[in-house]
Design a protein around this motif. Structure first.
Motif, mmCIF file in Angstrom:
data_model
loop_
_atom_site.group_PDB
_atom_site.id
_atom_site.type_symbol
_atom_site.label_atom_id
_atom_site.label_comp_id
_atom_site.label_asym_id
_atom_site.label_seq_id
_atom_site.Cartn_x
_atom_site.Cartn_y
_atom_site.Cartn_z
ATOM 1 N N THR B 13 0.808 -1.164 0.314
ATOM 2 C CA THR B 13 -0.361 -0.191 0.079
ATOM 3 C C THR B 13 0.492 1.267 0.125
ATOM 4 O O THR B 13 0.645 2.772 -0.867
ATOM 5 C CB THR B 13 -0.619 -0.011 0.874
ATOM 6 O OG1 THR B 13 -2.023 -1.318 1.390
ATOM 7 C CG2 THR B 13 -2.042 1.223 1.580
ATOM 8 N N PRO B 14 1.599 1.933 0.534
ATOM 9 C CA PRO B 14 2.619 2.886 1.308
ATOM 10 C C PRO B 14 3.134 3.154 -0.429
ATOM 11 O O PRO B 14 3.165 3.850 -1.139
ATOM 12 C CB PRO B 14 3.956 2.487 1.656
ATOM 13 C CG PRO B 14 3.259 1.277 2.827
ATOM 14 C CD PRO B 14 1.970 0.864 2.277
ATOM 15 N N LEU B 16 2.335 1.907 -3.496
ATOM 16 C CA LEU B 16 0.868 2.604 -4.036
ATOM 17 C C LEU B 16 0.431 3.695 -4.153
ATOM 18 O O LEU B 16 0.486 4.187 -5.610
ATOM 19 C CB LEU B 16 0.000 1.969 -4.987
ATOM 20 C CG LEU B 16 -1.238 1.825 -5.456
ATOM 21 C CD1 LEU B 16 -0.629 1.484 -6.311
ATOM 22 C CD2 LEU B 16 -2.280 0.955 -4.965
ATOM 23 N N MET B 17 0.072 3.882 -2.683
ATOM 24 C CA MET B 17 -0.053 5.769 -2.861
ATOM 25 C C MET B 17 0.813 6.389 -3.160
ATOM 26 O O MET B 17 0.775 7.657 -3.617
ATOM 27 C CB MET B 17 0.273 6.152 -1.348
ATOM 28 C CG MET B 17 -0.740 7.088 -0.830
ATOM 29 S SD MET B 17 -0.215 7.565 0.819
ATOM 30 C CE MET B 17 1.594 7.219 0.959
#
Lengths: 182, 301
Positions: B13-14, B16-17
């Motif tokens: 997630t981080p 991708l963010m």
């Protein structure tokens, strides 16, 4: 099924955002895509929430006279923040979700406004009034939409919640009568 | 489809963010740098959105019209009486104006003046409004295929509404005059006689426009009409802007601050018209000035 439900909800939200302001001015204070992005993040559907944030933000920006990408940036940031909170704190109760929608709306407006100022563009709407009305409109609409979406909850969602918050460890109690025996 | 565990998702997630934030930031930087003619994403999204916005607009206006007609029936009788009286009054007026028209014709022939309309007008309908609450642009159902070009003025029967800021083949985006901070040339009263020429711009409030650079020595009265002066190189002269609503007096050295109430109904605009006006080309000496033309990326030195 759950994935399909949120995807359809997001498409409807974008279409509503595109069209409803022309029906009545009041609807401009409701950020429909933000509500769905926060909903996806609250369901711990992090990747989907991030992608939804970017996609819906760009879709809204493309029809606006603001900067393309400003909404995408703020919504992606919010999707990440909400999903991180939802990972650590139990937020499956609607009453707990209301302040999350309000906070997300406030942060979204502040980031959006700040980005425009950063690029030397000043939004034409008055700052404080716009933020307050947006906060009220989006929070009320969000609560109603979450009630509707919550009525379609399915098993996969429950499984994801179970994964996130493991069930309490059960300690086996020894029989006190047996302890005394030899 | 690969099913990822929650731990894998949390690790991914981080990154991708960060990637998505970077992508959005680059888009913003590109959009801030480009001129309105190059905004490809905006133009084509508008064209696609037209297929959703147009049917919704026609359905909602149909429904609104239906309920409007029901509510109108209540006041039909009293309105009918009023209209009968008005018809009688108007018949007298028509007779008067016919006489005046004849006289006008006769004088024109005498002066050998040519009667021709100044600008061509293209009727259009507002099919969408700005989806972001921070801005207040609108989308019309006419585009480059109909002859609409950038910066063309938009009017309705009340007066000036705004100008075209982006054009797709079938739609165009317009910026309302009340939200346009770039300003336009305005004159209080008639251009040929008045010396109250200044710059009119939106001041963030929907109701009022602000006019600046009028010397404090010039007398301005509340209720006077304000028109475009044509000196901005975008709008033609003589388009009605509104009437003076408030005057904050200045002095010999400080210009006065004038607030104008727009005569166009900006809340209720549905039917508008595009004035097919293109400003005359700028003279050579103006083009050589730095930043005179934003399209010139490298100005001549």
């Amino acid at each position: 099924m759950e994935q399909l439900k949120i995807t359809i909800a997001l498409i409807i939200a974008i279409l509503l955002q595109w069209t409803l302001r022309n029906v009545h001015e009041v609807f401009m204070y409701i950020d429909f895509p933000l509500i769905i992005v926060v909903y996806a993040a609250l369901q711990r559907n992090t990747i989907k929430a991030l992608l939804f944030g970017t996609f819906s933000g760009i879709a809204v920006d493309a029809l606006s006279s603001g900067l393309i990408g400003a909404n995408g940036f703020s919504k992606t940031l919010i999707a990440f923040a909400v999903s991180e909170i939802a990972r650590r704190v139990y937020l499956d109760n609607l009453l707990l979700q209301i302040p999350v929608i309000a906070g997300a709306c406030l942060l979204d407006d502040l980031v959006f406004y700040g980005l425009h100022r950063l690029f030397g563009q000043e939004p034409s709407a008055p700052f404080l009034t716009t933020i307050v009305y947006s906060l009220i409109g989006t929070t009320i609409a969000g609560t109603i939409i979450y009630l509707i979406l919550g009525s379609f909850s399915v098993d996969s969602l429950k499984r994801r919640k179970r994964d996130s918050f493991s069930s309490r460890r059960q300690t086996r109690r020894r029989n006190p009568i047996r302890l005394g025996r030899r | 489809m690969v099913e990822r565990s929650q731990k894998e998702v949390w690790k991914l997630t981080p990154w991708l963010m960060i990637a998505l934030l970077l992508g959005n930031f680059l888009l913003m930087a590109y959009d801030a740098k480009t001129t309105s003619q190059e905004r490809v994403i905006r133009v084509w999204t508008q064209a696609v959105a037209n297929f959703v916005q147009s049917p919704v607009t026609s359905v909602t206006s149909g429904v609104t019209g239906y309920f409007q007609s029901i509510s109108n029936l209540r006041s039909a009788q009293s309105e009918n009486d009023k209209l009968k009286q008005q018809v009688q009054e108007l018949q007298v007026e028509v007779q008067k104006s016919e006489d005046l028209a004849k006289e006008n014709e006769r004088l024109k022939t005498l002066l050998q003046l040519k009667t021709e309309s100044k600008y061509n007008i293209l009727s259009a309908q507002i099919i969408g409004r700005d989806p972001s609450l921070w801005f207040d642009s609108a989308i019309i159902n006419r585009g480059s295929l109909d002859g609409v070009k950038l910066n063309m003025p938009i009017v309705n029967n009340g007066g000036l509404i705004g100008r075209v800021i982006a054009v797709s083949p079938i739609t165009a985006q317009i910026n309302l005059v009340t939200k346009d901070k770039s300003g336009l040339g305005g004159v209080i009263g008639e251009l040929s006689t008045s010396s109250a020429i200044g710059v009119v711009s939106g001041n963030g409030k929907r109701e009022l426009l602000e006019m600046g650079y009028i010397p404090g020595t010039i007398e301005v009265q509340v209720g006077e009409m304000v028109y475009t002066s044509g000196q901005d190189g975008i709008y033609p002269a003589g388009l009605k802007l509104g009437e003076v609503a408030e005057v904050r007096p200045g002095s010999a050295t400080v210009p006065q601050q004038i607030f104008i109430k727009p005569s166009a109904k900006l809340f209720a605009m549905e039917e508008v018209a595009v004035v097919l006006y293109e400003p005359p080309p700028k003279p050579e000496y103006e083009k050589s000035v730095l930043n005179a033309d934003k399209d010139n990326k490298k100005p001549k030195r």
